[in-house]
Design a protein around this motif. Structure first.
Motif, PDB file in Angstrom:
ATOM      1  N   GLU A   5       0.809  -1.161   0.039  1.00 22.84           N
ATOM      2  CA  GLU A   5      -0.051   0.146   0.004  1.00 22.84           C
ATOM      3  C   GLU A   5       0.842   1.218  -0.049  1.00 22.84           C
ATOM      4  OE1 GLU A   5      -2.730   1.765   3.307  1.00 22.84           O
ATOM      5  OE2 GLU A   5      -3.682   0.168   2.398  1.00 22.84           O
ATOM      6  N   VAL A  35      -7.647   2.677  -3.296  1.00 17.66           N
ATOM      7  CA  VAL A  35      -8.304   2.486  -2.289  1.00 17.66           C
ATOM      8  C   VAL A  35      -9.109   3.625  -1.454  1.00 17.66           C
ATOM      9  CG1 VAL A  35      -8.188   1.574   0.353  1.00 17.66           C
ATOM     10  CG2 VAL A  35      -6.572   0.776  -1.383  1.00 17.66           C
ATOM     11  N   LYS A  50      -4.851   6.953  -1.614  1.00 21.75           N
ATOM     12  CA  LYS A  50      -4.219   5.355  -1.057  1.00 21.75           C
ATOM     13  C   LYS A  50      -4.398   4.549  -2.173  1.00 21.75           C
ATOM     14  CE  LYS A  50      -4.737   5.692   3.971  1.00 21.75           C
ATOM     15  NZ  LYS A  50      -5.193   5.040   5.145  1.00 21.75           N
ATOM     16  N   ILE A  52      -3.185   0.523  -3.651  1.00 21.86           N
ATOM     17  CA  ILE A  52      -2.271  -0.812  -3.534  1.00 21.86           C
ATOM     18  C   ILE A  52      -1.727  -1.202  -4.678  1.00 21.86           C
ATOM     19  CG2 ILE A  52      -2.618  -3.175  -3.052  1.00 21.86           C
ATOM     20  CD1 ILE A  52      -4.908  -2.945  -1.262  1.00 21.86           C
TER      21      ILE A  52
END
Length: 409
Positions: A5, A35, A50, A52
């Motif tokens: 992440e 995310v 955010k 991943i």
């Protein structure tokens, strides 16, 4: 698939950090899921994201994360830095972290330490006794130094383009072009110079011999005399032809006032070097009355430091020229971390060299008639440089006049 992440924060859209993140991931064969993303609505609001990141191997994932770290992307769930000892002088452990010129912190014993003396393409050394972090070039590495390895525990903060209306001098605001209005650019540059000097900041000047050939050395000499330049970086050529002008009125044998070729003028630069050698140094030539004008004269008279770095093609060179490139770099490093603004004028190699040493926080201006000089600086990571594609003989007098336009008669 291996995954990690990542987090982005700041003006990540205006500064193109978010699109760059997408490009790096996809260009390196990775993939990503979003995310969360929050876009700031007002000029003062920051944006956050955010993601991943996925890759088919841990090696490819680390490669992607390494590149993302260099543009200021943070790795979520970050751990403390990994340290390994240098196995020998001038040798780094495999996988060492290679620095950018952006402000960098490392997580060590629970504390975020700022990396001092930051510049690009170096290593990070941890002084465990003082609990301090330093940026060190390869040539300064000693056996047993504790070196940061990998990207864990490393946080990079890149300069950001502010939202809203900006001027020509704002970070990442300008593409290289010779078709932009020179006066508006010069006005912004002059305003930045005044701001830097008003707060007690220091300005460096990096110059090439075209300054002499165009007769603009007189302008640079006046800027030094009036306190606008705090340190000068150059090579043998700028100093030699500046002195040639002072002694013979020629630069490369051409009369700088008339533009005419002077009989036997081709030898004047060698005679200039010989004259300085006879005195012992540039400073001694000023003190004994041999050298009475020009850039080098004003540097000596006003106690302004200078570093003349030599090259393989130098004539002479002058006795003040440092011919060992590593020694010259180290001498320049004494000043670059204290600089708030720098002018890089008509010298490709010296501009790139100084650009590589400068922290990205330093306001930088590159002036050259050749657009590739500015482009090469940006390609090597100095994206904060404002490029002005024009003749230095025209630019420097205009800048000088702009700096003095509010002076009382």
């Amino acid at each position: 698939m291996f995954k990690r992440e990542i987090e982005l924060s700041g003006h990540i859209i205006d500064s193109n950090i978010l699109p760059k993140t997408f490009d790096i991931i996809m260009d390196r064969g990775g993939d990503f899921d979003t995310v969360d993303i929050q876009v700031g609505k007002n000029k003062t609001d920051i944006s956050r994201a955010k993601l991943i990141v996925y890759a088919e191997s841990i090696e490819k994932l680390n490669q992607i994360l390494d590149e993302l770290s260099a543009i200021g992307v943070s790795i979520a769930g970050i751990e403390e830095v990994n340290l390994e000892e240098s196995p020998a002088d001038h040798v780094l452990p495999e996988g060492f972290y290679s620095t950018t010129h952006h402000t960098t912190h490392v997580l060590y014993k629970g504390n975020w330490l700022v990396v001092k003396d930051i510049e690009m393409d170096c290593a990070i050394v941890i002084d465990e006794e003082k609990e301090e972090a330093y940026c060190r070039p390869l040539g300064a590495i000693k056996k047993g130094d504790k070196i940061v390895v990998g990207i864990e525990g490393v946080k990079v903060s890149t300069p950001e383009k502010p939202r809203g209306k900006t001027n020509n001098f704002e970070f990442m605001n300008s593409e290289v072009s010779s078709e932009k209005p020179l006066m508006s650019i010069v006005e912004d540059i002059a305003d930045e110079v005044k701001k830097v000097k008003a707060r007690g900041g220091k300005i460096a000047f990096v110059g090439g011999p075209a300054i002499d050939h165009t007769g603009a050395n007189k302008v640079v000499a006046k800027l030094i005399k009036e306190g606008y330049i705090d340190v000068l970086f150059a090579g043998n050529a700028l100093a030699t032809h500046d002195i040639e002008i002072a002694l013979y009125g020629t630069s490369l044998g051409i009369d700088v006032e008339t533009g005419e070729i002077v009989t036997n003028g081709h030898s004047h630069h060698m005679r200039a070097i010989n004259t300085i050698n006879r005195s012992g140094s540039i400073k001694e030539a000023v003190e004994d009355g041999t050298l009475k004008s020009g850039i080098m004269y004003e540097l000596v008279k006003n106690d302004v430091p200078y570093v003349l770095a030599g090259s393989i093609r130098d004539d002479g060179p002058l006795p003040d020229v440092i011919t060992d490139s590593q020694e010259a770099q180290n001498e320049m490093r004494k000043y670059v971390q204290k600089i708030d603004m720098v002018f890089m004028v008509a010298t490709m190699l010296h501009s790139i060299a100084v650009g590589n040493m400068l922290p990205s926080r330093v306001s930088s201006v590159c002036v050259d008639v050749n657009p590739s000089t500015v482009t090469k600086l940006a390609d090597r990571g100095s994206a904060q440089v404002l490029g002005v594609v024009t003749d230095v003989g025209a630019f420097l007098p205009v800048l000088y006049d702009e700096l003095h336009k509010d002076d009382e008669d």
